[in-house]
Every structure is written in structure tokens, then in C-alpha cells.
Design a protein around this motif. Sequence first.
Motif, PDB file in Angstrom:
ATOM      1  N   ASN A 135      -2.943   4.066  -3.940  1.00  0.00           N
ATOM      2  CA  ASN A 135      -3.485   3.799  -2.606  1.00  0.00           C
ATOM      3  C   ASN A 135      -3.476   5.073  -1.769  1.00  0.00           C
ATOM      4  O   ASN A 135      -2.563   5.893  -1.878  1.00  0.00           O
ATOM      5  N   ARG A 136      -4.473   5.230  -0.918  1.00  0.00           N
ATOM      6  CA  ARG A 136      -4.553   6.461  -0.129  1.00  0.00           C
ATOM      7  C   ARG A 136      -3.448   6.555   0.934  1.00  0.00           C
ATOM      8  O   ARG A 136      -3.230   7.619   1.507  1.00  0.00           O
ATOM      9  N   ARG A 137      -2.770   5.465   1.181  1.00  0.00           N
ATOM     10  CA  ARG A 137      -1.634   5.497   2.110  1.00  0.00           C
ATOM     11  C   ARG A 137      -0.295   5.517   1.368  1.00  0.00           C
ATOM     12  O   ARG A 137       0.742   5.228   1.963  1.00  0.00           O
ATOM     13  N   HIS A 138      -0.300   5.880   0.130  1.00  0.00           N
ATOM     14  CA  HIS A 138       0.930   5.960  -0.646  1.00  0.00           C
ATOM     15  C   HIS A 138       1.922   6.899   0.049  1.00  0.00           C
ATOM     16  O   HIS A 138       1.592   8.036   0.390  1.00  0.00           O
TER      17      HIS A 138
ATOM     18  N   TYR B  88       2.919   6.963   2.995  1.00  0.00           N
ATOM     19  CA  TYR B  88       2.647   7.340   4.384  1.00  0.00           C
ATOM     20  C   TYR B  88       3.517   6.500   5.316  1.00  0.00           C
ATOM     21  O   TYR B  88       3.390   5.266   5.359  1.00  0.00           O
TER      22      TYR B  88
ATOM     23  N   CYS C 227      -3.754   7.410   8.909  1.00  0.00           N
ATOM     24  CA  CYS C 227      -3.341   7.755   7.551  1.00  0.00           C
ATOM     25  C   CYS C 227      -2.813   9.183   7.576  1.00  0.00           C
ATOM     26  O   CYS C 227      -2.766   9.827   8.634  1.00  0.00           O
TER      27      CYS C 227
ATOM     28  N   PRO D 272     -12.569   7.604   6.718  1.00  0.00           N
ATOM     29  CA  PRO D 272     -12.121   6.373   6.042  1.00  0.00           C
ATOM     30  C   PRO D 272     -11.408   5.406   6.987  1.00  0.00           C
ATOM     31  O   PRO D 272     -11.616   4.189   6.918  1.00  0.00           O
ATOM     32  N   CYS D 273     -10.572   5.925   7.877  1.00  0.00           N
ATOM     33  CA  CYS D 273      -9.876   5.038   8.825  1.00  0.00           C
ATOM     34  C   CYS D 273     -10.851   4.418   9.811  1.00  0.00           C
ATOM     35  O   CYS D 273     -10.732   3.243  10.165  1.00  0.00           O
TER      36      CYS D 273
ATOM     37  N   CYS E 131      -9.948   9.576  11.128  1.00  0.00           N
ATOM     38  CA  CYS E 131     -10.762  10.188  10.089  1.00  0.00           C
ATOM     39  C   CYS E 131     -11.838   9.191   9.663  1.00  0.00           C
ATOM     40  O   CYS E 131     -11.806   8.013  10.044  1.00  0.00           O
TER      41      CYS E 131
ATOM     42  N   GLU F 287      -4.149  11.831   6.741  1.00  0.00           N
ATOM     43  CA  GLU F 287      -5.157  12.815   7.144  1.00  0.00           C
ATOM     44  C   GLU F 287      -5.308  12.906   8.655  1.00  0.00           C
ATOM     45  O   GLU F 287      -5.614  13.972   9.193  1.00  0.00           O
TER      46      GLU F 287
ATOM     47  N   GLU G  58       0.832  -1.211   0.000  1.00  0.00           N
ATOM     48  CA  GLU G  58       0.000   0.000   0.000  1.00  0.00           C
ATOM     49  C   GLU G  58       0.865   1.258   0.000  1.00  0.00           C
ATOM     50  O   GLU G  58       0.572   2.226  -0.715  1.00  0.00           O
TER      51      GLU G  58
ATOM     52  N   THR H  68       2.041   3.693   8.287  1.00  0.00           N
ATOM     53  CA  THR H  68       1.031   2.706   7.896  1.00  0.00           C
ATOM     54  C   THR H  68       1.228   1.421   8.698  1.00  0.00           C
ATOM     55  O   THR H  68       2.353   0.952   8.880  1.00  0.00           O
TER      56      THR H  68
END
Length: 780
Positions: A133-136, A138, A193, A173-174, A171, A195, A127, A141
Motif C-alpha cells: 500500500n502507498r501508505r505503508h 505512514y 500521505c 493521488p490524495c 498530492c 508525499e 493500509e 494515515t
Amino acid sequence: MIDARAGDTDPGVTRERLRMEFEGTVQGVGFRPYLFRLTRSLALKGWVANSGAGVSAEVEGSPGAIADLLRRLPAELPPLARLARLETRALEPCGYTSFHIRESLAAAPPRARVAPDVATCPDCLREVLDPANRRHLYPFTNCTNCGPRFSILLGLPYDRANTTMGGFALCEPCRAEYETPGDRRFHAQPTACAECGPRLSLLDAAGVNVAANHDALLGAAAALREGKILALKGLGGFQLLVDARNDDAIARLRARKHRPHKPFAIMLASLESAAEHCELSRRERAALGSPPAPIVLLRRRRRPSPGAAVSAVVAPGNPWLGVMLPCTPLHHLLLRALRLPVVATSGNLSDEPMLIDEALALERLGGIAEMYLVHDRPIARAVDDSVLRIVAGRELMLRRARGYAPLEVALPRSGPSVLALGGHLKAAIALGDTRRVIVGPHIGNLDTPRARRAFHRAIDTMSDLYSASPEAIACDSHPDYYSTRVARDLGPTVVPVQHHLAHVVACAAENGLEGRFLGIAWDGTGHGDDGTAWGSECLVVDGASWRRVAHLHPFRLPGGEKAITEPRRAALALAYAARGESVFDTVGALPLEPFAEVERVNLRSMLARNLNSPLTTSAGRLFDGVASLLGLVQVSSFEGQAAMALEFATEGAGVHSPYRIALEAPARPGAPWRLDWRGMISALLEDIAARRSVARLATAFHEALVAAIVDVADHVGEPRVVLSGGCFQNRYLTERALRRLREAGFEPHWHRQVPPNDGGLALGQVVWARQALNQEGTAR
């Protein structure tokens, strides 16, 4: 609270209800979500919750479904879960209509097993590296199969509010992932994440913020490529990083850290990169890539792959490299941005504990680091990197810390609660609780005020996490160790345990041995019952009794503790014991060569008159003295330097006929036998004068020690032989001793989970103190 209402059973079908209590590593490893999914697949109803002891659950449904649950449970556990105990109790059905995860249960004193920190799993790494991926990119993770645990834990049970992630609100999504039963992050407490989670900052030497988030990481990589020293706030504390190819940068780090010779570990991006630098056996590869991601000692390639050179000053004169792989997404991203190996060493000053706070790091590392890569996730407690090597085909722990601690060792029977404080060097504490011992992580040497404060914090951590009210405090029998003084301050019941006895009892405990055995504890020094410095003790242990049956012939150490850092003094003492005053007649030759004239005069007087020259039976000092005689190390800059050099000198020499160490009967009945090494030293001096190969002589010395071990075992006649103490970190000595003991018909045991060095003392102290207290209670 999460509900699962699917699959209600027909009310006409027979229903049963079962209460289950799970103990082991069942918090922080996805166990509750796993049980949630498993019960739902079997149409069972009830609930599951964290408890002080581990996890509690009730299930209700058909007898067949409950039987299937009990059958599948042990075989289908999450990757990081370890089930130590399951207690079940049948109850009357109460009509549950769903299965849900309850809030944690308020409980009696916590007894749950605390999960160690775990390196990034393949799913999370994919990820992080996936641009879609939204955790690119990050760097924090994680999921239920990886990430921080012990280092962020504030208390039990293991819920987000009881971790340093409690200040980061999820957040949407998490939160959706956290509350979705089929998600890998279902109830993953550290999940976050970009955010809602922790963020990176890059600080200059003055502490000024110069970049944030991924730009901070790229700036740190650029600084390393420029040859700068980077202080990185990692998982369990700060690390100091520098380009492992840059001689000048490494020399600067050595000078500032006051570490002239001690090997540095390196971090490489992948197993493939490790294979380019070092030889990798199957077991070494498995250890290196395992979830704990320890430092593994690997043999350097004589001809590394092109472009894979690591500076010779990383580990001077050492055929082995301490290698680790990235253990967090932050490390993965930094190594990928760099595309070069880095030195990765503990972020501290010499003999001080690892730093975990940015403000303190700026103060204490101000004379070392030139840039700081930090983040805003607080670290609850310092956790250093673990170190191991493969010996006799299995892992031998040299420093138990990140990824492996806390460790729980099961005991065969219950006993009183005992807190053990270990020794003075390589300090680690342990708590005996019912039928287990919880061994805490490596703390370090207790020489400085900061190290001692860290030691007290570790005691508080153990007491707080497990609500410990120990009936006794166990400690080393040395009256002047700092840990011994603390023991006397902590409680009215203090149980001193002889140093070498604690070593062999620890090894026996981790191997599940009870009853009678021969324990061989060889190390630097430990306080002996006769007031001298012991260090080569052969002990027969039988339940709650023990006796010393053999040891090396004693010799004097001119200068006392000064001889610990000057192997040349041990060399002179050995030669003097073997040849008497004649050794002072050969000026310009060994063993006088390393000394100035005034030193020779003083040392001659000290030995002749027994001035400031305490007796010792130390195997460690014997190693030091022989290393000095062979010209390997005269003055040590770190513990074990001479012994390591002597082991490395055996490389490629093959097996040679040993020198002779005679096993001699005592002068009085009941006294221990002696292993008389004086003839060996005389023969060694003759071979040195004849200019025989250092490799051959080093090997013959090791073989003499192995033969002596077998001679003692033959004399004592106990079939089970336990090997412990710092000397058995030596791969050559340990593997040859194991082989020769087996060939002679003995059953040898050695360490695996706890270090053979003083880091394992606390386990032995707990076990012996409990036996002593049980025996005392029986006598009353």
C-alpha cells in the motif's frame, strides 16, 4: 464542487423538493459524502454543504425517493456521525439536474457539533501495515472514519482550510481520493500521505535532528529499549514514554517529573496484550478497543502471562492498571517496533498543562526527556488522554478529554446563553447554547501561570468556535477560586453556583432528570453557604430551589489546607472528635504515632483552642482520616491517594457488617440532620487495637457509608437519588450504594458521560444558572 448527474428522472413524473437542516456530529465524520452517495442511489438531485449549525441540504425528486431517503438516513449513518436533530421544509421544485457538494455556507453564529479526535480505524491500520500500500508505514494515515478532528480544528465549518492541515497541499493521488465519491477518503479533511503530509523527526536532548521519517521512529524505539525517556508529540500534545518493565527508567521519570507515587498509565499494542496483563470483562474490552481509545482502569492479573510483567513501580500498591491502546498510526508503529509495554504519561511538568509545541517542549521538558519524536503537523489545542473505569456495568468517566470532548448534552428546553467556568481543580468549561450544553475537555488544576493561560485559551476556543456571546457567566461560589475571579472579570452578570449543588445538577442533567430529587454530593471540599468547608452534602433539589437536608457531623482540620495533603491530621481530628483529649494520652499509638513530639504539642493546642482548625463536613477528609488510622497513607503525594488506598484495601474482603453512623435530628427546626460518625471511629480504634484485619475494617467502613446513604434516602423519602462528587469514583462505594438503594425501593442515578469529580461542575453550573436566569426573567 462535486457533481453527480446519473439517473435524472423523467420530467413528466411528479417531483418534490425538500430543504433539510442536520444538527449533531455531522462535520468531519463523512456525513456529506454519505448523503452524496445515498441521494445518488435514489436518483435525487440537489446539494449538500457544511453550515454553521451543522449540514444543510436540498433534495429534489420523486416523493417515493424522498420518503426512502428520510427512512434510511438515521439507520445508515457513518460510524462516527450522530444526528441530534433534523428539520425539513417543503419547497417548490426548481429543476435541479445533479447532486453536488457545495462550498461551506457562510452562516450566522456557528452551532455545529465539533467532532472529537478518533483512534485509527481497522481499514487505515491495514493500509499502514501493508507493504504493497502507498501508505505503508505512514504514521499520519486517516480517513473519514478516524483521525484528528478537535485537536487540529481552527474554526468552523470543518473544512481543510480551517484545520492545521491547511498548510499541506494534497498530492494528485490524495486529491483523487478526496474527490472520488466512492472512496473512504472522500472529503476527509486531514487526509495525506508520505508525499504531501506531515513528517517525523527525531531530536536529541539538545534539539538536534538526528533522524527523519521511519528512521526517526526506529531510532525512538531503540532509545526506549535502552531505557531512555522519550517525549513523543502525539495527537493532542506531548507524552512522556519509557519502558514499562524498566524499574530504573521509571524511577528516573518519577524523580524528574516529581511524581513519586501517582500511578502511571501504560500503552499496550493490542487487546490480546492487555488480556495478558489484566483481567478483561466484556465491557472493559469494548471500552479499551472503542474509537476514543481511552485509558481504562483494569484489574491486574495476579499471575500475568509469562513475559507480560509490568514493573511494580508503574502503579505502586495498586491492584489496578490504567491501560490504553495505540490511538494513532504513529503509536501503532512505535509499539510494533518495540514489542514491549510502555509507560505513557502527559508531557508536562507537575500541575502544568500538556505541551503542544516542540520549542516549548524542549524548554520545559529539558530536565526530563532524553529524546524527542516530533512531527510538523501543528496542534491547535492540547487534548489529554481520557480516563474511565467500568462501574455498575457501564462506563464511568474520570477524565473527559481525547475522543470524548467536546461533549454535547441535550437539555429539555431552551434558555439563555451561559458560559460556565467550573471549579479550581480538574477545570473544564461549558457553554449553554439554546437547548444544549457543550462541555469542553479537561484542562487541569488552575494553580500555575501556565495552567491559567491554558484556561483562558479554552475560554477563547469555546467563544471562537461557537461565536458565543453569553448573557451570563456561571462559576463556583468559592470567592477565591481563580475561575471565580475570572468570571467576575468577564461579564456584568455572574451567577455563583454552590459547589455541591453543581455536582448533583450535572448528574441529573446527563441523566435527563427534571423535577424533584435527592442529591448526594460527597467529595473533598467545597465552599458552603455558611462559610465552612462542605463535603458530604445531601440536597433536595426541586426545579429552581434546593435545600440542604443532611451532612456528616462537622470536625476540625488542624492546619487547614495542610490537612488535605496530610491524612494523619484528619485522623487525629476524627479521633479527637470521637474521644476528646484522651487521644493525646496514648503516645506511640494511633492517632499520635505518625507525629513527632513537637507536632503533637502544637496539634493539641490547635484543636483545643480552635486555632487554624476550620470546620468541615468533608467525606473526602473522612476517607483520608480512616486511611491514616489503618496505616495506609499518612502523607499524600497526589490527590486522592489515601482514598484510593482505602478502596483497594477492601479487595477480597467480602461484605462485612458495617459500623454504625447514626442519623441524628437537628438541634433546631429546619436545620440539616447529621450523620454522626463518632461512634464508628471509636469502634474502629478498638478494632485496630485488637489487630483485626485491615481489609475487614476498610470494608466495614465502606458499608457504614452505604448504610448512611440509604438512611438519608429513607428519611427524605424522595424516590430518585442522584450520586455525585469525587467520592463516587470509588467503585466499591458506588456499586454497593446503587445495589442497596435499589433494594430499598429507590431509583438511583450516577454519572456516565461527565466525571463525578470537579470535571463535571461546569455542566451543573450552566443548568442551574439558566434556571436562575429564567426564573428571574419570569419574576420581572
